[in-house]
Design an enzyme around this catalytic site. Structure first.
Site, PDB file in Angstrom:
ATOM      1  N   LYS A  34      44.986  -1.691  -6.995  1.00 25.51           N
ATOM      2  CA  LYS A  34      45.733  -3.024  -6.384  1.00 25.51           C
ATOM      3  C   LYS A  34      47.109  -3.112  -6.840  1.00 25.51           C
ATOM      4  CE  LYS A  34      42.077  -3.691  -3.352  1.00 25.51           C
ATOM      5  NZ  LYS A  34      41.207  -2.917  -3.809  1.00 25.51           N
TER       6      LYS A  34
HETATM    7  C1  LIG Z   1      40.242  -2.302  -3.011  1.00 25.87           C
HETATM    8  C2  LIG Z   1      39.605  -0.897  -3.830  1.00 25.87           C
HETATM    9  C3  LIG Z   1      39.039  -0.007  -3.224  1.00 25.87           C
HETATM   10  C4  LIG Z   1      39.104   0.180  -1.919  1.00 25.87           C
HETATM   11  O1  LIG Z   1      40.460   0.404  -1.339  1.00 25.87           O
HETATM   12  P1  LIG Z   1      40.940   0.204   0.259  1.00 25.87           P
HETATM   13  O2  LIG Z   1      42.410   0.244   0.324  1.00 25.87           O
HETATM   14  O3  LIG Z   1      40.401  -1.097   0.428  1.00 25.87           O
HETATM   15  O4  LIG Z   1      40.233   1.108   0.742  1.00 25.87           O
HETATM   16  C5  LIG Z   1      38.643   1.094  -4.035  1.00 25.87           C
HETATM   17  N1  LIG Z   1      38.466   0.946  -5.403  1.00 25.87           N
HETATM   18  C6  LIG Z   1      38.812  -0.302  -5.885  1.00 25.87           C
HETATM   19  C7  LIG Z   1      38.574  -0.227  -7.444  1.00 25.87           C
HETATM   20  C8  LIG Z   1      39.430  -1.313  -5.273  1.00 25.87           C
HETATM   21  O5  LIG Z   1      39.994  -2.368  -5.994  1.00 25.87           O
END
Ligand SMILES: *Cc1c(COP(=O)(O)O)cnc(C)c1O
Length: 494
Positions: free
Chosen positions: A112
């Site tokens: 993120k």
């Molecule tokens: C948010 C997240 C995901 C999923 O990503 P999306 O964009 O919601 O599909 C996968 N792994 C981690 C560690 C995340 O923080």
């Protein structure tokens, strides 16, 4: 080429990129999508000579066309700097014949950060461009990682405030500690008694509440979203797909033009959708492998064309993917439906009955996607197996992707070079990782396990984890999901 954005549910009104970023979600509840797809205007070989910031600029300038070069470069240079623990920003590890694109070298050691370290700059720049003088209040629902990454990005950013809602008991200990120890005079963290979907639905309700909006506007506040529905998050994510491709060219693993696969651990469908957009602008992709954990709505959707959230919500060891309503899928639905009415109808069905079905023609149009899912057992086995075979340690989310990819290869014998998108550091989900590595339940405290993982693997404990070890708890509010609006009001009344 000027790109504007309209809602997936109503294409009659369009907005500039900067407006769409400030607004977050369309008034009709739809998501903003570009009115057309631009194409990369530099060659794939040329991209291979660029660094992360340069590649990011080449991608973002195509989509955010009302930002000046100076503005975009300002945002990019301030986002992708020494906050990341490596010059490369998104390094790629070769493990056997597979590539792991590590998107966890930012402040909160999860992917993120790739988007949330730039969003505050895009947002404040966008507000300035549009002469918006109200304070921008970010409301975010988090399944664990978005919350901290958004808090870290927006803390003490002039002209902004941020409220984060997370499912109490639904995130890892490290994730929770990261959030509740967040400093900053403009931040608020609230646990809710419910799951992530409850938190997300609650935030969407607040956004749709016209009366509340008017009340706040009077007080000088305007809501926006840091969730992955904001194009200010989606577009920066396209960059690392382009970057990953360009690294394989640079290292001579592929020639410019060769297709590759991406396997993406998926929850809200934001990350993998950015891969789809990367393909649209000119990155050669064979398959986008959508990896789910036991909450396998997306797997079922790609199998039979029916999206059905009416099922038990399962808490897994990959909590950031414990999601039954994948918000960003709406953008794909819009794309394959080709019109806003169909998309609006399907989203209405989703909110009323919890399910909808796409037509065979629509299904055909998303054939670049392959769905897969991994059970908890498969994930743990895979983490263990890759570590024993190669010494590479991955977190549980990446473990889902790796297990799904292994299955995919067994079934298809596809030899296309594949990048596994690695979304978190193993130090963020250490308990599960250690249980996978040692093959037993762990009794020890999280931080003890962190130290043990570090000495076992020789990897230094990331600064992001050291920081929270002894940090003071600053947020302890817990509320019912019906009380979320009240919490926002209280925070703003301060
Ligand atoms: C948010 C997240 C995901 C999923 O990503 P999306 O964009 O919601 O599909 C996968 N792994 C981690 C560690 C995340 O923080």
């Amino acid at each position: 080429m000027e790109i504007n954005y309209f809602s997936t549910r109503d294409r009659s009104k369009s907005l500039s990129a900067s407006r769409a970023i400030v607004q977050g979600l369309s008034e009709d509840g739809g998501l903003f999508v570009p009115d057309q797809f631009p194409k990369l205007d530099v060659s794939l070989d040329k991209l291979a000579t660029m660094n992360y910031r340069e590649v990011a600029y080449e991608v973002m300038k195509l989509f955010l066309t009302d930002f000046t070069e100076e503005e975009l470069k300002y945002c990019i240079d301030h986002a992708y700097d020494s906050k990341f623990d490596t010059e490369e920003i998104a390094p790629m590890a070769q493990v056997g014949d597979t590539y792991y694109l590590e998107l966890f070298h930012g402040k909160t050691i999860a992917f993120k950060d790739m988007a949330l370290s730039i969003l505050p700059y895009l947002m404040t720049t966008a507000a300035k461009k549009n002469n918006i003088n109200e304070k921008i209040v970010i409301l975010t629902a988090t399944s664990g990682d978005t919350g901290k990454a958004a808090l870290a990005g927006f803390a003490d950013v002039e002209g902004t405030g941020i409220v984060v809602f997370y499912p109490k008991g639904g995130v890892s200990r490290v994730q929770e500690r990261q959030m509740v120890t967040q400093k900053g005079k403009n931040v608020k963290v609230v646990g809710i008694t419910g799951n992530f979907d409850d938190a997300q639905t609650g935030v969407k309700k607040i956004f749709a509440d016209k009366e509340f909006e008017a009340e706040l506007l009077k007080d000088g506040y305007r809501f926006s979203s840091a969730n992955s529905i904001n194009i200010g998050r989606l577009i920066p994510q396209v960059a690392y797909y382009v970057f990953a491709y360009s690294r394989l060219v640079k290292e001579g693993k592929i020639s410019a033009g060769d297709p590759i696969n991406f396997t993406v651990p998926t929850g809200n469908f934001g990350n993998i959708l950015a891969g789809f957009y990367a393909n649209k602008i000119g990155i050669p992709v064979n398959k986008l492998i959508c990896a789910s954990n036991e909450n396998k709505v997306l797997f079922d959707f790609f199998e039979n064309g029916c999206y059905d959230r009416n099922r038990e919500f399962i808490l897994t060891s990959s909590p950031s993917m414990d999601i039954l309503i994948s918000s960003n899928l709406e953008r794909l639905i819009y794309e394959i439906a080709g019109d806003d009415k169909t998309c609006a109808e399907m989203m209405k069905l989703l909110s009323e009955n919890g399910k909808y079905e796409i037509t065979p023609e629509m299904k055909e149009k998303c054939s670049i996607f392959v769905g897969g899912y991994a059970t908890e057992e498969m994930v743990f086995e895979r983490i263990h197996e890759v570590y024993s075979d190669t010494g590479y340690v991955m977190d549980t989310h990446t473990g889902v992707a790796s297990a799904v990819y292994k299955d995919y290869v067994k079934e298809t014998n596809d030899k296309t070079p594949t990048v596994i998108v690695s979304t978190a550091s193993p130090f963020k989900f250490t308990r599960s990782v250690m249980e996978a590595l040692e093959g037993k339940k762990e009794e020890a405290d999280d931080f003890e396990l962190i130290d043990r993982l570090s000495s076992m693997t020789g990897i230094t404990v990331p600064a992001a984890v050291e920081e929270i070890r002894n940090a003071e708890i600053l947020h302890d509010t817990v509320c019912e999901k019906e009380q979320m609006k009240e919490e926002v009001r209280k925070f703003l009344a301060k």
